[in-house]
Write a protein that holds these residues in place. Sequence first.
Motif, PDB file in Angstrom:
ATOM      1  N   ALA A 218       0.844  -1.202   0.000  1.00  0.00           N
ATOM      2  CA  ALA A 218       0.000   0.000   0.000  1.00  0.00           C
ATOM      3  C   ALA A 218       0.874   1.245   0.000  1.00  0.00           C
ATOM      4  N   LYS A 219       1.880   1.282   0.867  1.00  0.00           N
ATOM      5  CA  LYS A 219       2.786   2.433   0.930  1.00  0.00           C
ATOM      6  C   LYS A 219       3.531   2.624  -0.390  1.00  0.00           C
ATOM      7  N   ALA A 220       3.926   1.524  -1.000  1.00  0.00           N
ATOM      8  CA  ALA A 220       4.730   1.584  -2.225  1.00  0.00           C
ATOM      9  C   ALA A 220       3.983   2.219  -3.393  1.00  0.00           C
ATOM     10  N   SER A 229      11.585  10.227  -5.928  1.00  0.00           N
ATOM     11  CA  SER A 229      11.396   9.457  -4.701  1.00  0.00           C
ATOM     12  C   SER A 229      12.566   9.689  -3.762  1.00  0.00           C
ATOM     13  N   ILE A 230      12.268  10.028  -2.505  1.00  0.00           N
ATOM     14  CA  ILE A 230      13.285  10.255  -1.487  1.00  0.00           C
ATOM     15  C   ILE A 230      13.090   9.183  -0.422  1.00  0.00           C
ATOM     16  N   ILE A 231      14.086   8.300  -0.243  1.00  0.00           N
ATOM     17  CA  ILE A 231      13.875   7.053   0.480  1.00  0.00           C
ATOM     18  C   ILE A 231      14.926   6.852   1.573  1.00  0.00           C
ATOM     19  N   ASN A 232      14.442   6.483   2.760  1.00  0.00           N
ATOM     20  CA  ASN A 232      15.305   6.151   3.897  1.00  0.00           C
ATOM     21  C   ASN A 232      15.828   4.724   3.723  1.00  0.00           C
ATOM     22  N   ILE A 233      17.122   4.579   3.431  1.00  0.00           N
ATOM     23  CA  ILE A 233      17.660   3.239   3.173  1.00  0.00           C
ATOM     24  C   ILE A 233      18.212   2.569   4.434  1.00  0.00           C
ATOM     25  N   ASP A 234      18.107   3.245   5.593  1.00  0.00           N
ATOM     26  CA  ASP A 234      18.403   2.551   6.848  1.00  0.00           C
ATOM     27  C   ASP A 234      17.241   1.651   7.247  1.00  0.00           C
ATOM     28  N   ASP A 235      16.092   1.848   6.617  1.00  0.00           N
ATOM     29  CA  ASP A 235      14.917   1.024   6.854  1.00  0.00           C
ATOM     30  C   ASP A 235      14.919  -0.149   5.863  1.00  0.00           C
ATOM     31  N   THR A 236      14.674  -1.350   6.361  1.00  0.00           N
ATOM     32  CA  THR A 236      14.690  -2.553   5.519  1.00  0.00           C
ATOM     33  C   THR A 236      13.746  -2.419   4.332  1.00  0.00           C
ATOM     34  N   VAL A 242      13.752   0.953  -2.971  1.00  0.00           N
ATOM     35  CA  VAL A 242      14.751   1.429  -3.941  1.00  0.00           C
ATOM     36  C   VAL A 242      14.836   0.459  -5.119  1.00  0.00           C
ATOM     37  N   GLU A 243      14.819  -0.828  -4.831  1.00  0.00           N
ATOM     38  CA  GLU A 243      14.892  -1.836  -5.891  1.00  0.00           C
ATOM     39  C   GLU A 243      13.655  -1.828  -6.783  1.00  0.00           C
ATOM     40  N   MET A 244      12.514  -1.457  -6.195  1.00  0.00           N
ATOM     41  CA  MET A 244      11.266  -1.423  -6.960  1.00  0.00           C
ATOM     42  C   MET A 244      11.174  -0.169  -7.833  1.00  0.00           C
ATOM     43  N   VAL A 245      11.579   0.974  -7.273  1.00  0.00           N
ATOM     44  CA  VAL A 245      11.422   2.260  -7.963  1.00  0.00           C
ATOM     45  C   VAL A 245      12.471   2.442  -9.058  1.00  0.00           C
ATOM     46  N   LYS A 246      13.718   2.178  -8.733  1.00  0.00           N
ATOM     47  CA  LYS A 246      14.850   2.100  -9.669  1.00  0.00           C
ATOM     48  C   LYS A 246      15.374   3.430 -10.207  1.00  0.00           C
ATOM     49  N   ASP A 257      26.157   4.451   3.079  1.00  0.00           N
ATOM     50  CA  ASP A 257      26.464   5.388   2.001  1.00  0.00           C
ATOM     51  C   ASP A 257      25.159   5.772   1.304  1.00  0.00           C
ATOM     52  N   SER A 258      24.946   7.060   1.128  1.00  0.00           N
ATOM     53  CA  SER A 258      23.686   7.532   0.560  1.00  0.00           C
ATOM     54  C   SER A 258      23.895   8.912  -0.043  1.00  0.00           C
ATOM     55  N   ASP A 259      22.878   9.386  -0.759  1.00  0.00           N
ATOM     56  CA  ASP A 259      22.970  10.713  -1.359  1.00  0.00           C
ATOM     57  C   ASP A 259      23.000  11.804  -0.290  1.00  0.00           C
ATOM     58  N   LEU A 260      22.278  11.605   0.786  1.00  0.00           N
ATOM     59  CA  LEU A 260      22.253  12.549   1.904  1.00  0.00           C
ATOM     60  C   LEU A 260      22.536  11.785   3.185  1.00  0.00           C
ATOM     61  N   LYS A 261      23.574  12.212   3.902  1.00  0.00           N
ATOM     62  CA  LYS A 261      23.944  11.512   5.126  1.00  0.00           C
ATOM     63  C   LYS A 261      24.259  12.520   6.221  1.00  0.00           C
ATOM     64  N   ALA A 262      23.707  12.279   7.408  1.00  0.00           N
ATOM     65  CA  ALA A 262      23.985  13.132   8.564  1.00  0.00           C
ATOM     66  C   ALA A 262      25.005  12.453   9.457  1.00  0.00           C
ATOM     67  N   TYR A 263      25.874  13.251  10.058  1.00  0.00           N
ATOM     68  CA  TYR A 263      26.859  12.710  10.994  1.00  0.00           C
ATOM     69  C   TYR A 263      27.152  13.760  12.061  1.00  0.00           C
ATOM     70  N   ASN A 264      28.033  13.411  13.009  1.00  0.00           N
ATOM     71  CA  ASN A 264      28.340  14.288  14.148  1.00  0.00           C
ATOM     72  C   ASN A 264      27.066  14.705  14.891  1.00  0.00           C
ATOM     73  N   LEU A 265      26.208  13.744  15.183  1.00  0.00           N
ATOM     74  CA  LEU A 265      24.969  14.064  15.884  1.00  0.00           C
ATOM     75  C   LEU A 265      25.259  14.523  17.309  1.00  0.00           C
ATOM     76  N   ASN A 266      24.572  15.571  17.740  1.00  0.00           N
ATOM     77  CA  ASN A 266      24.733  16.127  19.086  1.00  0.00           C
ATOM     78  C   ASN A 266      23.360  16.312  19.710  1.00  0.00           C
ATOM     79  N   LEU A 267      22.942  15.307  20.500  1.00  0.00           N
ATOM     80  CA  LEU A 267      21.625  15.326  21.124  1.00  0.00           C
ATOM     81  C   LEU A 267      21.683  16.087  22.438  1.00  0.00           C
ATOM     82  N   HIS A 268      20.714  16.993  22.645  1.00  0.00           N
ATOM     83  CA  HIS A 268      20.606  17.715  23.919  1.00  0.00           C
ATOM     84  C   HIS A 268      19.137  17.861  24.278  1.00  0.00           C
TER      85      HIS A 268
END
Length: 482
Positions: A218-220, A229-236, A242-246, A257-268
């Motif tokens: 349904a979501k697909a 399509s902008i897709i979270n690839i950390d989610d199974t 990604v394989e379906m949309v192509k 590794d992805s087109d957009l990646k966040a790092y140096n997270l600082n939670l407060h």
Amino acid sequence: MEIKSLLENINYNILSGLDDVEINSVQYDSRKVKSGDIFFAIEGFNVDGHKFINKAIDNGAKVIVVQKSVEYVEGITYISVEDSRKALALAASSYYGHPSRKMKIIGVTGTNGKTTSVFMLKAILEEKGYKVGLIGTIANYIGKTEIHTDKTTPESLELQGLFQEMVENGVDYCVMEVSSHSLDLHRVYGIEFAEGIFTNLTQDHLDFHKTFENYFNAKAKLFSMSKNSIINIDDTYGKRLVEMVKENITTYSLLKDSDLKAYNLNLHSRGIGFTLNHQGQEIVIQLSIPGKYNVYNALGCIGVALNEGVDLYTIKNALEKVTVPGRCEIVTLNNHLDFDVIVDYSHTPDSLENILKNVREFTPGRLICVFGCGGDRDRTKRPIMGGIGTELSDFAIITSDNPRTEDPFSIIEEIRAGVKKNNYEMIENRREAIKRAMCIAANGDIIVIAGKGHETYQILKDKTIDFDERKVVAEIIKELEL
């Protein structure tokens, strides 16, 4: 409007009458039909509209659209279609002059993060100078004007009417939450989305979809209707998508590794900061909403904004100012308490786990959780949430959410079935449960009230009562003279 114009993009057969009949309005609810209207008989989840055809005729309908065999009434035009829900969606678009083609539509789907994402997108696009409409769980907006909503995604007829209202008010972009129900029930059928975001997929709505595979499929559907399509690839399931949309995909991640990646997270305690590198340009963004999962939400929105030509500094400025009602919302900011209370809409196992794990990271004292589960909804998640709510909290109070037609004590017992620890109380009255949590809270503690978030009501068996948890907390503070 002539029938043949209304149904121009639909395969249909005239069973009785002619297709040059003029109709006044389009309806799928027989109670709203007036003289000269066309009535679409929809086979609903609980009610079959074909049973109300005679009522629609009595109210003045002169054209009936069906997908089943029915008895004819003389003088009425009957039209058959393969799927009356799809036909209604296309006809509604025609009736309102195809408004979705006159602005850009951005859709967000996934189990969690939809509401936060559409508010982030609205803030970014408005920062760029666009006029933005929003359709979502909390409310609908046309620019700054708020419109009440009862469904995450309205029925296709109301949705197209809302689109038309947005067009009339000069809206450039409409950002909308796209629920799995709306995709399965064809409420957004025929709409072309400029951008589609996939946030994640975890357990929810199995009362409707029956299986997880059905839920994913349904979501697909959104991504077969989206230009980008902008897709979270950390989610199974994001990886599967990604394989379906192509093609025309932007991926985002914290881990891969992805087109957009966040790092140096600082939670407060008042938010979370992260660094983003895009095509060699590095930028630090400080969100005012705490929680690592909100970095995921921000990344998806950044992907959309970049596709739409918005520069990174405009994106940064917007994201650093945005707030979302009932999503990790600290409701005791203006009080001089030695503990804090957070209201959050987490009502699924995954969202409850996320909020508790994230709040734990900045809680100096005890983490106290008040939670329940809604009635007339997926029962399989109740013991799961019972285990999560008690396992990840120092102390939990299990209470009512929106019990609806179910016995609230029975719901609480089903939640308790998943509990393995002895760090909880059961208090059916939600207000009393919140009060109890505030009475036992000490210096450095944080209370998370989970499940209702932005909602300002509670649905009981025989009535709906006012219940805004921000107000409830404020009242209890006065009662206890805190």
